[in-house]
Design an enzyme around this catalytic site. Structure first.
Site, short mmCIF file in Angstrom:
data_model
loop_
_atom_site.label_atom_id
_atom_site.label_comp_id
_atom_site.label_asym_id
_atom_site.label_seq_id
_atom_site.Cartn_x
_atom_site.Cartn_y
_atom_site.Cartn_z
CG HIS A 115 40.25 41.55 49.57
ND1 HIS A 115 39.26 41.61 50.52
CD2 HIS A 115 40.54 40.23 49.40
CE1 HIS A 115 38.97 40.37 50.93
NE2 HIS A 115 39.72 39.53 50.26
NE ARG A 116 41.76 45.27 40.97
CZ ARG A 116 42.80 44.61 40.47
NH1 ARG A 116 43.99 45.16 40.53
NH2 ARG A 116 42.65 43.41 39.92
CB ALA A 117 36.90 48.08 45.69
#
Length: 311
Positions: free
Chosen positions: A242-244
């Site tokens: 989910h970082r992106a």
């Protein structure tokens, strides 16, 4: 004493993606830094130093490739702790970099452990040093910029993913543009002071716009549709974790602030994706990272062309 002059940011020909990525990180250092990849002689180092010149309170702190961990994070004097009962901290480059721009040329040649450490501190905004049960911490909020020539080696994927934004640069391919690059550089080297004066007003406008965007960023809102769009893009383009997604929304907010708006639109997400996703895409062996622009355009298109979001 020899006076050093930095080439003006506004005088750099082309390289719009690189310049925008740098400006976005100046506005919002929490984006996680930018990695600039490209062949030699494409104004990577020039742009970094020029960016710092736009911000009067900012300086460039260089981190050399052969640096030791103690030089980076600083050291605690155990002798002082034992003899005097006091902690004495010898600051390192991360203390010097606080509120400044931390620049690493040829970051791909830096020890992976040091790169990982830098990315951790950049994300947290705090440097913690622990030695023999003694600990010390200090703020370390900086704009992290790494440059590299991919021909000289790559960063490990785990480290690459930690950079907020990545952009690739190439030399100008149009004759007129290359001539302009040559002409401006020769003029600057021949007599820098009149050259700097020529671009002074443009530089002042850029500085004012950055400062305005910094203030505006905290007022930029986004709809649930924007969050759904970011999630759909991540799923459709097979991006891990989910970082992106989070970085895409924050980058879109920063783009909106840069454009003087207080609401994120779909085009902001599309532009943000071009910086946030390419280095996080699934990659087949022996293949390059490729962003599926057709799929991205399909997802970002709306009934009204994506100019407005439904409430």
């Amino acid at each position: 004493m020899v006076t050093e002059y930095n080439y003006p940011f506004s005088a750099i020909v082309g390289q719009e993606d690189m310049k925008t990525a740098l400006l976005l990180n100046a506005i919002n250092p929490k984006l996680g830094g930018v990695l600039i990849r490209g062949e030699k002689g494409t104004a990577k180092s020039t742009a970094v130093r020029a960016l710092a010149s736009l911000m009067p309170e900012m300086k460039v702190v260089n981190l050399p490739v052969g640096v030791t961990e103690d030089r980076v994070v600083g050291t605690l004097s155990l002798e002082s702790a034992i003899q005097e009962g006091k902690r004495r901290f010898e600051p390192g480059l991360l203390a010097e970099a606080d509120q400044n721009l931390l620049y690493i040329d040829e970051i791909n040649l830096l020890d992976d452990h040091i790169v990982d450490l830098l990315l951790d501190v950049a994300a947290m905004g705090v440097n913690r040093v622990e030695r023999e049960g003694i600990s010390y911490s200090h703020p370390s909020r900086f704009v992290l910029v790494g440059t590299m020539n991919p021909e000289e080696g790559q960063l490990r994927p785990q480290l690459l993913d930690r950079f907020g934004l990545v952009t690739d640069v190439k030399g100008e391919q149009e004759t007129a543009d290359r001539v302009e690059v040559i002409s401006r550089r020769l003029d600057f080297e021949e007599d820098p002071e009149p050259f700097l004066e020529k671009y002074r007003k443009e530089e002042e406008k850029l500085t004012a716009r950055i400062l305005k965007a910094k203030k505006l960023f905290h007022m930029v809102s986004y709809s649930k549709d924007i969050l759904m769009l970011a999630a759909q893009i991540g799923i459709s383009l097979h991006v891990d974790g989910h970082r992106a997604d989070i970085c895409m929304v924050n980058t879109a907010r920063t783009l909106a602030a840069w454009e003087g708006r207080t609401e994120v639109i779909r085009e902001d997400i599309r532009r943000a994706a071009s910086y946030v996703l390419p280095h996080r895409m699934h990659k087949r062996p022996f293949s390059d990272e490729v962003l599926d622009w057709e799929e991205l355009d399909r997802l970002c298109s709306g009934e009204d062309g994506g100019r407005h979001e439904k409430e």
